[in-house]
Design a protein around this motif. Sequence first.
Motif, PDB file in Angstrom:
ATOM      1  N   MET A   1      33.067  10.020  59.425  1.00 14.81           N
ATOM      2  CA  MET A   1      33.587  11.363  59.625  1.00 14.81           C
ATOM      3  C   MET A   1      34.945  11.286  60.325  1.00 14.81           C
ATOM      4  O   MET A   1      35.243  10.333  61.026  1.00 14.81           O
ATOM      5  N   SER A   2      35.766  12.288  60.135  1.00  8.29           N
ATOM      6  CA  SER A   2      37.120  12.249  60.662  1.00  8.29           C
ATOM      7  C   SER A   2      37.508  13.620  61.163  1.00  8.29           C
ATOM      8  O   SER A   2      36.863  14.622  60.859  1.00  8.29           O
TER       9      SER A   2
ATOM     10  N   GLY B   1      34.072  15.232  55.451  1.00  5.77           N
ATOM     11  CA  GLY B   1      32.712  14.869  55.827  1.00  5.77           C
ATOM     12  C   GLY B   1      32.597  13.375  56.066  1.00  5.77           C
ATOM     13  O   GLY B   1      33.450  12.765  56.698  1.00  5.77           O
ATOM     14  N   ARG B   2      31.582  12.789  55.507  1.00  4.88           N
ATOM     15  CA  ARG B   2      31.330  11.363  55.715  1.00  4.88           C
ATOM     16  C   ARG B   2      31.960  10.580  54.573  1.00  4.88           C
ATOM     17  O   ARG B   2      31.458  10.591  53.453  1.00  4.88           O
ATOM     18  N   LEU B   3      33.045   9.893  54.863  1.00  5.68           N
ATOM     19  CA  LEU B   3      33.757   9.126  53.851  1.00  5.68           C
ATOM     20  C   LEU B   3      33.149   7.730  53.722  1.00  5.68           C
ATOM     21  O   LEU B   3      32.509   7.225  54.647  1.00  5.68           O
ATOM     22  N   THR B   4      33.378   7.103  52.561  1.00  3.71           N
ATOM     23  CA  THR B   4      32.863   5.769  52.298  1.00  3.71           C
ATOM     24  C   THR B   4      34.017   4.795  52.097  1.00  3.71           C
ATOM     25  O   THR B   4      35.194   5.185  52.106  1.00  3.71           O
ATOM     26  N   ARG B   5      33.682   3.525  51.873  1.00  3.79           N
ATOM     27  CA  ARG B   5      34.708   2.502  51.692  1.00  3.79           C
ATOM     28  C   ARG B   5      35.636   2.845  50.531  1.00  3.79           C
ATOM     29  O   ARG B   5      36.839   2.580  50.592  1.00  3.79           O
TER      30      ARG B   5
ATOM     31  N   ASP C   1      36.744   5.549  49.735  1.00  4.13           N
ATOM     32  CA  ASP C   1      37.617   6.666  50.114  1.00  4.13           C
ATOM     33  C   ASP C   1      38.779   6.216  50.992  1.00  4.13           C
ATOM     34  O   ASP C   1      39.467   7.054  51.576  1.00  4.13           O
ATOM     35  N   ARG C   2      39.043   4.937  51.084  1.00  2.00           N
ATOM     36  CA  ARG C   2      40.005   4.509  52.096  1.00  2.00           C
ATOM     37  C   ARG C   2      41.428   4.977  51.807  1.00  2.00           C
ATOM     38  O   ARG C   2      42.190   5.246  52.742  1.00  2.00           O
TER      39      ARG C   2
ATOM     40  N   ALA D   1      41.372   8.572  52.889  1.00  2.00           N
ATOM     41  CA  ALA D   1      41.362   8.649  54.346  1.00  2.00           C
ATOM     42  C   ALA D   1      42.763   8.440  54.911  1.00  2.00           C
ATOM     43  O   ALA D   1      43.176   9.126  55.858  1.00  2.00           O
TER      44      ALA D   1
END
Length: 314
Positions: free
Chosen positions: A1-2, A287-291, A293-294, A297
Amino acid sequence: MSRSVPGEGEDGTFSRNWYPLCLSDEVGPGTVRGVDLLGDRVVVFRGARGGPARVLSAYCAHVGADLSVGDVVGERLRCRYHRWQYDGSGRCAATGIGDPVPPGARLLRHPSAERHGIVWAFHGDKPLYDLPTLGHPDDDLVLRHTVLDEAPVDPWIVAAQTMDVQHFLLQHDFALDPARGDPNDALTAGPYVMGYPLAFRTPDGSRLEVRVEIHGTNVFRQTGTLDGRWFCWLTALRCVRPGVSRPYFVLGVRKGDEDLLERAAGVMTGMLADDAPVLLTMRFRIGRLTRSDRTLARYLHYVRRYPRGAPATA
């Protein structure tokens, strides 16, 4: 999360971008046009002899009449109400009744430019970066313009699609070229631009090898090849007011390759058609990003740190 990314207009500030105002041919010699920008209004006008388009704040310094319903007299913009006249710098040069011009009577002049058949204005006293080129001089290209209606979304959210590598694979069903590696690992970024190379096949078997970039937080630029033939695409979004954008599209091919226009348009507008139902209905949140999504991000971090400011007033 960010952490969240501020929306345009939040706390009264907007991203310091180049924004498209209108097509160049919509402002002929001796004409004026009003444009809503950043929750306010500007006018674009061109002197009777042609020359560059000028961008000024829209409301007369006398009692606030909208100058877009005025006219152009020679090289000056004239208010319809009391006939005050303004030169291209925004300075009031004459009153209609003949009284001396009050000290300080002027309009705000916005930094402006004409490129790719569009009149642009920069939000800020001085542009932070140059408008992107299309890879070849405009005079060597055949350009096609499309302008859509206002959309209920901030420009940076539309631009986020370019940095969302997953959406190319899942939303559009593209197949990445495995020999080119993961696009997430090829991202390059500066203070006012981010981009990476992308090679893939579309569901109909077309092959695209392009470089995709975001300039500022509102301009998507793509240059490269479709089945080995060069083309370019620009998406530029004007922030009309908080939460509302007006999109402009420029498709270009080299002179002599006009037959490529329809094919390239089909690929790009097909992507737009895929994205539209999502972009026009989503409430973007981080929300909750994954690898995978870098790259997204990093873009969101870029937007979060991007220079912002309140619109200046005359």
